[in-house]
Enzyme design. Structure first.
Site, short mmCIF file in Angstrom:
data_model
loop_
_atom_site.label_atom_id
_atom_site.label_comp_id
_atom_site.label_asym_id
_atom_site.label_seq_id
_atom_site.Cartn_x
_atom_site.Cartn_y
_atom_site.Cartn_z
CB ALA A 224 -10.89 -7.17 25.34
N GLY B 206 -12.19 -12.32 26.15
CA GLY B 206 -13.50 -11.71 26.38
C GLY B 206 -14.58 -12.32 25.50
CD GLU C 275 -13.31 -13.11 30.36
OE1 GLU C 275 -12.94 -12.21 29.59
OE2 GLU C 275 -13.04 -13.11 31.56
CD GLU D 264 -8.38 -13.42 28.60
OE1 GLU D 264 -8.07 -14.63 28.49
OE2 GLU D 264 -9.54 -13.01 28.48
N1 3HC Z 1 -7.88 -6.94 19.50
C1 3HC Z 1 -7.48 -6.14 18.49
N2 3HC Z 1 -6.95 -6.62 17.35
C2 3HC Z 1 -6.81 -7.94 17.23
C3 3HC Z 1 -7.21 -8.83 18.23
C4 3HC Z 1 -7.76 -8.29 19.43
N3 3HC Z 1 -8.20 -9.07 20.43
N4 3HC Z 1 -6.94 -10.09 17.83
C5 3HC Z 1 -6.41 -10.00 16.61
N5 3HC Z 1 -6.33 -8.71 16.23
C6 3HC Z 1 -5.85 -8.18 14.96
C7 3HC Z 1 -4.38 -8.49 14.70
O1 3HC Z 1 -3.56 -7.51 15.27
C8 3HC Z 1 -4.33 -8.51 13.21
O2 3HC Z 1 -4.29 -7.18 12.78
P1 3HC Z 1 -3.50 -6.79 11.44
O3 3HC Z 1 -4.14 -7.58 10.33
O4 3HC Z 1 -3.65 -5.33 11.36
O5 3HC Z 1 -2.09 -7.23 11.69
C9 3HC Z 1 -5.69 -9.07 12.79
O6 3HC Z 1 -6.53 -8.89 13.93
C10 3HC Z 1 -5.67 -10.54 12.44
O7 3HC Z 1 -5.02 -11.25 13.49
P2 3HC Z 1 -3.99 -12.44 13.21
O8 3HC Z 1 -3.00 -12.02 12.18
O9 3HC Z 1 -3.49 -12.87 14.53
O10 3HC Z 1 -4.97 -13.51 12.56
P3 3HC Z 1 -4.98 -15.08 12.72
O11 3HC Z 1 -6.10 -15.55 11.87
O12 3HC Z 1 -3.63 -15.64 12.52
O13 3HC Z 1 -5.34 -15.37 14.25
C11 3HC Z 1 -6.58 -15.11 16.28
C12 3HC Z 1 -6.59 -15.03 14.74
C13 3HC Z 1 -6.33 -16.56 16.73
C14 3HC Z 1 -7.91 -14.66 16.79
C15 3HC Z 1 -5.43 -14.23 16.84
O14 3HC Z 1 -5.54 -12.94 16.25
C16 3HC Z 1 -5.41 -14.05 18.32
O15 3HC Z 1 -4.94 -14.91 19.02
N6 3HC Z 1 -5.89 -12.90 18.81
C17 3HC Z 1 -5.77 -12.48 20.16
C18 3HC Z 1 -6.74 -13.20 21.05
C19 3HC Z 1 -6.60 -12.70 22.47
O16 3HC Z 1 -5.54 -12.56 23.02
N7 3HC Z 1 -7.75 -12.43 23.10
C20 3HC Z 1 -7.78 -11.98 24.43
C21 3HC Z 1 -7.80 -10.49 24.45
S1 3HC Z 1 -7.68 -9.85 26.09
C22 3HC Z 1 -9.26 -9.96 26.69
O17 3HC Z 1 -10.12 -10.46 26.04
C23 3HC Z 1 -9.46 -9.37 28.05
C24 3HC Z 1 -10.74 -9.83 28.66
O18 3HC Z 1 -10.50 -10.94 29.48
C25 3HC Z 1 -11.33 -8.74 29.51
#
Ligand code: 3HC
Ligand code: NAI
Length: 694
Positions: free
Chosen positions: A63, A102, A105, A125
């Site tokens: 998400a 997400g 998912e 998450e």
């Molecule tokens: N939403 C918004 N922005 C995000 C994002 C997300 N899910 N994931 C990453 N970004 C952004 C980062 O803030 C960063 O922004 P910036 O360049 O402005 O600083 C940019 O994307 C690049 O991210 P990273 O520097 O972390 O890049 P990496 O290549 O090192 O890592 C990644 C990539 C492994 C995908 C890592 O970004 C990550 O772990 N992201 C989060 C994943 C996550 O937590 N997903 C679950 C979200 S909650 C959800 O899905 C709820 C659902 O169950 C309903």
């Protein structure tokens, strides 16, 4: 159709491509685009199957976290997932990079999943203080089984594609560079087989096995109690999976998932953990060192000193496949250092973390030597010798003479002045501090210390290199103790003062442990060794710690320190320590007073926050959130409280200031409020609002 999602047709196969850089997060625009494209493909009589794929560096990383806490925008998740899951035409997800949260998912409501060999899949998450709120807790155990699902959702770790294939999360791995072709071919194969489409939600076989076995969950909770302590999200993740097993219908499970997701989302822990997610990424941004600053290639590293720190630092590079030359003064010290490294690797191997070949490969990258001349070809040399300025200066003069032009010369000093060290070289622009934390092969934090003259390309190289070796880097300016230890010193001072006023060490430790630290300051010192920096000849019995050292109570390693330790290293409050404290109090002529838990916490933490404010106003940290990243990664600050500066913002800086003023009036200048704290309160601002002057 929305520009972030594109629909193309390859005869009977529709290919839906998401393009929302950097990580294809499922923003409202993406959700809308997918919905429109998939609906169009379903409606198109020429289309027989659908492939869902992503452009750029990754599949959907989840998400869009930036949308959390804002009013929801349509289309909602349920609508999107339902259209995919109920599609009468097979939907194949084509996964490269990461399929997370997400994103995974969404892939789980597709009928099939094809992935590249280097793809990674997970439901992280929990790291945001949440649980998968798009059906992940209900679908995952149906595919991988309950035990594996518990592991995946509570660890938040990403499974590599090969493992995902083994556990059934992925149906096929694609040949290198041919993901979309493989997914299209897979879709054609499915069409040819003409089998009925099966939805994950309909497959209950793996849940049946766990029915009537509540002990699976109880055992899992017990085994992980220490790891989950203080966190709300792991338990709620477990409850969702438990519900998947016990509930009569899939919908019932989904409803519980939704309810618990909303509870977590609205709570303070998730807010703190989401803040922290962005804080860590923000720390990589340095206003005057833009992303396109040129960096040096670091292909060979030199480490000077194979002691506690040198050995651990060397392991980071060997583990990342970078050759390391380690130089010591004496052969025995070198042998001892290399032996410790090998036994660390062997221990990891014995737990299944490395193969014997990997251990040998890493050891093969380590080259021991007794002469600094062997640093001549290194791109980076990190000095980790004794913490004495005259030795550091001698060593840097030698490095300056020996190392090739352009090599980065780094010191691992924990508090010495990096500018003074740099001044003995003819290239202070190439000198930097790289402050690793002990054990250096384990701890994630790296404070990168920018000297007055350190060049921007040197800073950019070190920040990037930190990522290569799996560290979280934070830039700090030169000052005594940099960011982390400078603030820690405040807590240490107050903890020691408190016990002379009437608190007892075990109470101080209990309060900080209950706050969420892995251990309190006295336990931590016992673990590190009370004799760190202590010299017998200079000891004057003037502090509790000195007296303990003089008695040979050096901490856990000697079986006694502040605490007494049994043969299993369990700590017990010590009557010996109690007596020394009482003697000190008696000598001072003051009578001990009852000190509340609340005061213990405020006395230990508010001066830290105040010091953080000074660090900011002196420009030694770029932003308040950088300080939080230091404390979460290097000092065990509970991430569900965001970090000391975030925590202060939540309490209210006015309250922190008022308490500091009260302590200042009664306890003296250790509590003098920082000018920045006063200023922010006067302006009604938070630390989060603070920006360094341009
Ligand atoms: N939403 C918004 N922005 C995000 C994002 C997300 N899910 N994931 C990453 N970004 C952004 C980062 O803030 C960063 O922004 P910036 O360049 O402005 O600083 C940019 O994307 C690049 O991210 P990273 O520097 O972390 O890049 P990496 O290549 O090192 O890592 C990644 C990539 C492994 C995908 C890592 O970004 C990550 O772990 N992201 C989060 C994943 C996550 O937590 N997903 C679950 C979200 S909650 C959800 O899905 C709820 C659902 O169950 C309903
Ligand atoms: P240590 O005493 O374990 O190791 C130092 C090693 O350097 C010894 O093996 C010694 O033989 C070697 N050495 C000394 N002079 C040398 C020289 N001229 N040439 C080659 N080798 C030499 O010390 P430790 O704990 O590893 O500390 C090293 C540095 O790291 C210090 O600056 C310390 O402040 C810093 N540091 C220590 C941390 C810790 O927790 N121990 C944490 C962060 C930084």
């Amino acid at each position: 159709m929305d520009t972030v999602v594109k629909l193309e047709r390859h005869d009977v196969i529709a290919v839906v491509t998401i393009n929302n850089p950097p990580v294809n997060a499922l923003s409202a625009a993406v959700r809308g685009g997918i919905l429109a494209s998939v609906n169009a493909a379903i409606a198109d009589p020429e289309v027989k199957a659908i492939v869902l794929t992503c452009a750029g560096r990754t599949f959907i990383a989840g998400a869009d976290i930036t949308e959390f806490g804002k009013p929801p925008e349509p289309p909602g998740w349920d609508e999107l997932l339902a259209v995919l899951e109920n599609s009468p035409k097979p939907v194949v997800a084509a996964i490269h990079g990461h399929a997370l949260g997400g994103g995974l998912e969404l892939a789980l409501v597709c009928h099939f999943r094809v992935a590249t060999k280097d793809a990674r899949l997970g439901l992280p998450e929990v790291k945001l203080g949440l649980l998968p709120g798009g059906g992940g807790t209900q679908r995952l155990p149906r595919i991988v089984g309950v035990e594996k699902a518990l592991d995946i959702v509570t660890s938040g770790q990403h499974a590599p594609a090969k493992e995902a294939l083994e556990v059934g999360l992925v149906d096929e791995l694609a040949p290198e560079g041919q993901l979309n072709e493989a997914a299209v071919a897979f879709a054609r194969k499915i069409l040819a087989e003409k089998k009925p489409l099966v939805k994950v939600r309909e497959n209950n076989t793996k849940l049946e096995v766990a029915k009537g076995h509540p002990e699976i969950f109880e055992n899992f909770r017990k085994a992980n109690a220490r790891k989950f302590r203080g966190f709300l999200a792991p338990e709620k993740n477990i409850r969702c999976i438990e519900t998947a097993v016990t509930s009569a219908t899939f919908e019932e499970g989904l409803a519980v998932e939704r309810k618990l997701f909303m509870e977590l989302m609205a709570g303070p822990q998730s807010a703190a953990q989401r803040y922290y997610f962005f804080a860590e990424r923000q720390a990589q941004k340095i206003p005057d060192v833009p992303d396109d600053t040129p960096t040096h290639a670091v292909k060979k590293v030199g480490i000077l000193g194979a002691g506690t720190m040198g050995g651990g630092i060397a392991m980071n590079f060997a583990s990342a496949g970078i050759p390391v030359t380690i130089v010591e003064i004496k052969g025995e010290a070198l042998d001892r250092g290399l032996k410790v490294i090998r036994s660390n690797y062997d221990r990891t191997a014995s737990r299944g973390g490395l193969t014997p070949e990997q251990v040998n490969q890493r050891m093969g990258l380590l080259n021991g030597s007794l002469t600094m001349e062997d640093f001549a070809e290194c791109d980076l040399v990190i000095e980790a010798v004794f913490e004495r300025m005259e030795i550091k200066k001698q060593v840097f003069a030698d490095l300056d003479r020996i190392c090739k032009p352009g090599a980065i010369l780094a010191t691992n000093t924990s508090e010495l002045n990096v500018n003074e060290i740099a001044s003995v070289t003819r290239r202070p622009e190439d000198v930097i501090g790289l402050h690793f934390f002990s054990p250096a092969n384990v701890m994630k934090l790296l404070e990168v210390i920018r000297g007055e003259k350190t060049a921007k390309d040197v800073i950019a190289t070190c920040m990037k290199l930190a990522k290569t070796i799996g560290k979280v880097a934070v830039l700090a300016g030169v000052c005594h103790g940099f960011i982390g230890n400078r603030m820690l010193n405040q807590r240490e001072r107050e903890a020691n003062k408190l016990v002379l006023e009437g608190a007892i060490p075990w109470d101080v430790d209990r309060v900080l442990y209950d706050f969420g630290f892995p251990m309190g300051p006295f336990r931590m010192n016992d673990l590190a060794g009370l004799d760190l920096g202590w010299v017998m000849e200079e000891s004057r019995s003037s502090t509790l710690r000195e007296v303990l050292c003089e008695m040979g109570r050096l901490g856990q390693k000697s079986g006694a320190g502040y605490y007494d330790y049994d043969e299993n290293r369990n700590a017990k409050p010590s009557p010996v320590t109690d007596k020394i404290i009482n003697d000190f109090i008696a000598k001072s002529g003051k009578s001990p007073r009852k000190i509340s838990d609340g005061e213990i916490l405020e006395r230990c933490i508010y001066p830290m926050i105040n010091e953080g404010a000074k660090i900011l106003e002196e420009g030694k940290a770029i932003r308040a959130s950088d300080i939080d990243v230091v404390w979460v990664n290097g000092y065990g600050w509970p991430v569900y409280r965001g970090g000391p500066m975030y925590w202060a913002d939540q309490i209210g800086l006015d309250k922190v200031l008022a308490k500091m003023k009260e302590f200042h009036a009664t306890l003296g200048d250790d509590f003098k409020p920082a000018a920045l704290l006063e200023k922010l309160v006067a302006e009604g601002k938070k630390f989060a609002d603070f920006e360094q002057p341009a």
